[in-house]
Design an enzyme around this catalytic site. Sequence first.
Site, PDB file in Angstrom:
ATOM      1  N   TYR A 352      70.677  67.194  94.080  1.00 20.54           N
ATOM      2  CA  TYR A 352      69.315  66.840  93.661  1.00 20.54           C
ATOM      3  C   TYR A 352      68.423  66.806  94.906  1.00 20.54           C
ATOM      4  O   TYR A 352      68.707  66.102  95.867  1.00 20.54           O
ATOM      5  CB  TYR A 352      69.371  65.473  92.976  1.00 20.54           C
ATOM      6  CG  TYR A 352      68.142  65.054  92.174  1.00 20.54           C
ATOM      7  CD1 TYR A 352      66.907  65.672  92.308  1.00 20.54           C
ATOM      8  CD2 TYR A 352      68.230  64.004  91.267  1.00 20.54           C
ATOM      9  CE1 TYR A 352      65.812  65.273  91.568  1.00 20.54           C
ATOM     10  CE2 TYR A 352      67.133  63.583  90.519  1.00 20.54           C
ATOM     11  CZ  TYR A 352      65.929  64.224  90.678  1.00 20.54           C
ATOM     12  OH  TYR A 352      64.842  63.815  89.950  1.00 20.54           O
ATOM     13  N   CYS A 353      67.341  67.575  94.892  1.00 23.82           N
ATOM     14  CA  CYS A 353      66.324  67.574  95.936  1.00 23.82           C
ATOM     15  C   CYS A 353      66.950  67.872  97.299  1.00 23.82           C
ATOM     16  O   CYS A 353      67.634  68.873  97.477  1.00 23.82           O
ATOM     17  CB  CYS A 353      65.562  66.252  95.912  1.00 23.82           C
ATOM     18  SG  CYS A 353      64.031  66.263  96.892  1.00 23.82           S
ATOM     19  N   VAL A 354      66.752  66.988  98.296  1.00 25.96           N
ATOM     20  CA  VAL A 354      67.249  67.267  99.642  1.00 25.96           C
ATOM     21  C   VAL A 354      68.769  67.381  99.667  1.00 25.96           C
ATOM     22  O   VAL A 354      69.331  68.135 100.476  1.00 25.96           O
ATOM     23  CB  VAL A 354      66.760  66.190 100.632  1.00 25.96           C
ATOM     24  CG1 VAL A 354      67.327  64.820 100.288  1.00 25.96           C
ATOM     25  CG2 VAL A 354      67.134  66.543 102.068  1.00 25.96           C
ATOM     26  N   LEU A 381      68.971  70.638  91.281  1.00 22.83           N
ATOM     27  CA  LEU A 381      67.847  69.977  90.622  1.00 22.83           C
ATOM     28  C   LEU A 381      66.691  69.863  91.614  1.00 22.83           C
ATOM     29  O   LEU A 381      66.837  69.262  92.677  1.00 22.83           O
ATOM     30  CB  LEU A 381      68.259  68.589  90.125  1.00 22.83           C
ATOM     31  CG  LEU A 381      69.518  68.521  89.245  1.00 22.83           C
ATOM     32  CD1 LEU A 381      69.812  67.072  88.864  1.00 22.83           C
ATOM     33  CD2 LEU A 381      69.362  69.387  87.996  1.00 22.83           C
TER      34      LEU A 381
END
Length: 622
Positions: A352-354, A381
């Site tokens: 998710y993200c980073v 994501l």
Amino acid sequence: MSQDDRRTTDGPASDHAADPTAEHAWDENWDEFQALSENMMRVAAKSQQLVNAFVMRQQQGGGAQPTVDPYNIGGAFLDLTARMMANPAVLVENQMQLWQDYMRLLQTSALRFLGEDAEPVISPERGDRRFRSDAWTENQLFDFIKQSYLLAARCIQKSVAEVDGLDREDRRKVDFYTKQFVEALSPSNFLLTNPDVLHTTLSEKGENLVRGLEHMLADLERGGGELNIQMTDADAFEVGRNIAVSPGKVVYENAFFQLIQYAPSTEQVHDRPLLIFPPWINKFYILDLTEKKSFVRWAVAQGHTVFMVSWVNPDGSFADTTMADYMRHGHLEALRVVEAITGVRGINVIGYCVAGTLLSAALAYLDAKGEADRVNSATFLTTQVDFADAGDLSVFVDEEQLEILQEKMEAKGYLDSKAMATTFNMLRSSDLIWSFVVNNYMLGKEPFPFDLLYWNSDSTNLPKAMHLFYLDKMYQKNLLAEPGGITLDGVAIDLRTVKTPAYVQAGKEDHISPANSVYKITQLFSGPVRFMLAGSGHIAGVVNPPEANKYQYWTNTRKPPQTLDKWFEKAEEHPGSWWPDWQHWIARKAGPKVPARTPGDHPDFPAIEDAPGRYVKVKGDG
């Protein structure tokens, strides 16, 4: 002079004395006036406290001068001004259009004041919650104020947007900070031009303003002299009590993370487990917020053995921790432990993200090491790997700002959580800053209990070395997208070597990881990629359980073309949550069913404590 003395004077006061009803009205009005006056005196006293607190903070700072231009925007606006003056025709044209619009507004407002119907010259954009009160439309004066502001805002932003010759970096800065300026000047942010605040102030005789200043003093105290706006009732939630409550056990921990294995809810599960890497910028429980909103609980119910990484909230000892350390001691170590517990090689993973950004690099790293088969599939994501169009966050990243940021982090060894939270809030200042200024300080209301805002306020610190590497190498220089552009643990990272089947989710209205930026991953990986565009933004676009029946998502079964716009032309829209679409994709990669696994059963990885564990409960400096 007493009230009795006033009533015995000549003129109207004598009439009041002869009329008991009038005398009662006089008493009531005088009492209200006194109450309002007393509250205004209390407001003045509270305001003096705020001033004293500010002066005290400046004195305690040892006379250190603040950075004159901490966001390095002065040069960009000087260049903007010079280019405006070099070609004033565009500015003059916009000014003439504004004058014509104002003339139309005066005409339509005059008609409304005379009781006639008139179409508005300009209306707020759909979803603009600043003007949702009926008074902004039904009251002719406030409707005029609203439309005047909207016309001026449009003119200012259009004038800035149409200036030619600015380089890409300066263009982003002036557009972003012009929007911040325009939103700050909204009439909804001021007492005398906000009908709801005016009505509340008069009906409560100023008590709302007294409460608001008390809220502000409390926020300043909690922020150590800086305004730390309380967005929700923090006492209404507790991690492990009414949020992050999916049953499970912490089965492993090191200095970087705890690993949670969730208890099964089905008798049989897919053979291949699911390992989730949430972003270390925030707490993991956004994916386990409440029972009805929990992706974790839903995935467990689909027959997955779910493992969750719960990152440590770093302190000064993490100052020199690198991105490679997060990969080696985080992603790769969690992968090793899940393999050992389940006996399965080839795990399904989510980033998710980073954490997804680092996951992409880890996949390339494993390929270079000849271990690509350790990951069977990867779900991303809101993940960016090519930062050429990284959106408004890139406004905060240039050489000068990175130098200032490095200086800020030297003393503690990390960026404290409130600094990053403020940056994210600025991306949606109307919703995440000014709405709370109005609600908490002007209306004097207590923050509403809201689980998502509680999570949003429960942010984390970021280690100095890792954070500077991320901003410099990725956001500023975009080296992750270049073959061999960055090196992790001695391996040159080339995303083109990634052949792992991937499911990529982006949010249509994502202000942190713009959808067109996330889409670029489809052009870098060599393996099969299923791209899916979800309705809403960075959080609601992800956390959208099927039971909620909200939003929509788009899919396209063709090979992803070069751009998101081209992809979208042939995309098919589906109502509701994208989770079932992902489940249909992952189920074919999850293997046959086996007996459900009990957390803590493995002799080498016994249960350490109940989920959600200790690490997630450690607060950041914000």
